[in-house]
Design an enzyme around this catalytic site. Structure first.
Site, short mmCIF file in Angstrom:
data_model
loop_
_atom_site.label_atom_id
_atom_site.label_comp_id
_atom_site.label_asym_id
_atom_site.label_seq_id
_atom_site.Cartn_x
_atom_site.Cartn_y
_atom_site.Cartn_z
N LYS A 1 0.66 -1.17 -0.08
CA LYS A 1 -0.20 -0.07 0.13
C LYS A 1 0.74 1.20 0.06
O LYS A 1 1.27 1.65 1.04
CB LYS A 1 -0.93 0.13 1.34
CG LYS A 1 -2.04 -0.79 1.12
CD LYS A 1 -2.90 -0.97 2.20
CE LYS A 1 -3.87 0.19 2.40
NZ LYS A 1 -5.03 0.53 1.85
N1 PMP Z 1 -7.78 -2.97 -2.39
C1 PMP Z 1 -7.20 -1.89 -2.21
C2 PMP Z 1 -6.59 -1.06 -3.39
C3 PMP Z 1 -7.23 -1.36 -1.06
O1 PMP Z 1 -6.88 0.01 -0.72
C4 PMP Z 1 -7.62 -1.91 0.14
C5 PMP Z 1 -7.86 -1.33 1.49
N2 PMP Z 1 -6.77 -1.44 2.07
C6 PMP Z 1 -8.26 -3.18 -0.15
C7 PMP Z 1 -8.27 -3.73 -1.36
C8 PMP Z 1 -8.77 -4.08 1.01
O2 PMP Z 1 -7.75 -4.22 1.64
P1 PMP Z 1 -7.76 -4.79 3.41
O3 PMP Z 1 -8.94 -5.77 3.38
O4 PMP Z 1 -6.52 -5.29 3.70
O5 PMP Z 1 -8.15 -3.53 3.99
#
Ligand code: PMP
Length: 317
Positions: free
Chosen positions: A158
């Protein structure tokens, strides 16, 4: 959304409203930051941060991918997250750690003098629902924006800079009257929404794209475990956009949006246009799981999924 009073900055609790980022901070200009989105949940047996360890591992892996030295290890960051929650007397909170490159050199390459400091910030606030229409079912636009990365593997981190595509895709969807966008990868398969993973249900089978051009979300992983627990078959595979249109149910998953049912994609209604039965069962179980209030029939997850909060620090006075 009510912002927290206290944030944690490079080892100290600070008044979040009084802080200013230097105007020449590298991250502000070049997107050189990595972040996480984490949630804590209040529950009768005490509040806990859900999957804190997994989020911090991803944060530190993201920092490593950008060769940022975070100065704080996982244990110190975990303690800092708890400190911010306690200082703000939060229970149901959204927690935002950010590691970013500060002011120094203005060249892209920050090696050599003047070296730029790498800062760590942890903020937290109450954030009940991510989408405005979360309760009634989302309408999604199949985006013109592609989900693509310059190198394989970068979908797993991220990094702030990579979110510009998400920002543009979501903005375009919202300006056209939708809640969010579904992005397609370079091969033309479904990737994910702008900040959430996508699942769909056809004939009782739950499917989600393989995490090759989508973030392997921590919620996605939790949902796959829950779907198995509830007796559903789960397929991780390539998904053609047409499959979404003809699905019985579609839902998004993410730490911020949790499980959000989708009522429409472009102009097409999904199923009956209301939250489907499978989505409702999975969403209900998810709400119990995050509060450590679910009784597992199969093997329960490891106990580190729930990091207990000790409440009420003196900082909140
Ligand atoms: N895809 C993207 C591009 C995101 O930013 C997120 C949020 N973190 C998710 C999927 C979902 O990830 P998570 O379940 O780890 O929050």
């Amino acid at each position: 959304m009510s912002r927290s009073l206290f944030s944690w900055h490079d080892g100290k609790l600070i008044d979040a409203t009084s802080q200013q980022v230097p105007l020449l901070a590298h991250a502000l200009h070049y997107g050189t930051g990595v972040f996480e989105g984490i949630r804590s949940y209040g529950a009768p047996r005490g509040s806990s941060v859900f999957r804190l360890r997994d989020h911090l591992h991803r944060l530190l892996r993201s920092a490593q991918a950008l060769e940022l030295s975070a100065r704080f290890n996982e244990h110190e960051l975990a303690a800092a997250v708890h400190e911010v929650i306690a200082a703000n007397r939060l229970h149901d909170a959204y927690i935002r750690p950010l590691i970013f490159v500060g002011q120094g050199s203005m060249s892209l390459d920050i090696e050599g003098p003047p070296t730029n400091p790498v800062h760590v910030l942890i903020a937290a606030w109450e954030w009940k629902s991510y989408f405005r229409h979360q309760g009634t079912g989302l309408s999604l636009k199949l985006a013109d924006w592609k989900r693509c990365f310059p190198r394989p593997g970068l979908n797993t981190i991220k990094s702030a800079g990579f979110y510009v595509h998400s920002y543009l895709a979501q903005r375009d969807a919202k300006l056209s009257g939708f809640d969010d966008a579904i992005m397609i990868d370079e091969a033309g398969h479904v990737a994910e929404a702008t900040a959430a993973n996508v699942f769909f249900v056809t004939g009782g089978v739950v499917a989600t794209p393989r995490a090759v051009s989508a973030l392997p979300g921590i919620t996605r992983h939790t949902i796959i475990k829950i779907a198995h627990e509830l007796g559903f078959t789960v397929e991780e595979r390539e998904i053609d956009p047409a499959e979404l249109h003809s699905a019985d149910e579609v839902f998004l998953t993410g730490t911020a949006c949790e499980v959000a049912s989708v009522a429409r994609i472009n102009e097409r209604r999904i199923g009956a246009g209301v939250c489907g039965e499978v989505t409702a069962r999975i969403a209900g179980a998810y709400q119990q799981v995050v509060r450590n209030d679910y009784i597992w029939a199969g093997q329960s997850p490891p106990s580190h999924w729930w990091a207990r909060c000790e409440q009420a620090s003196s900082a909140a006075g």
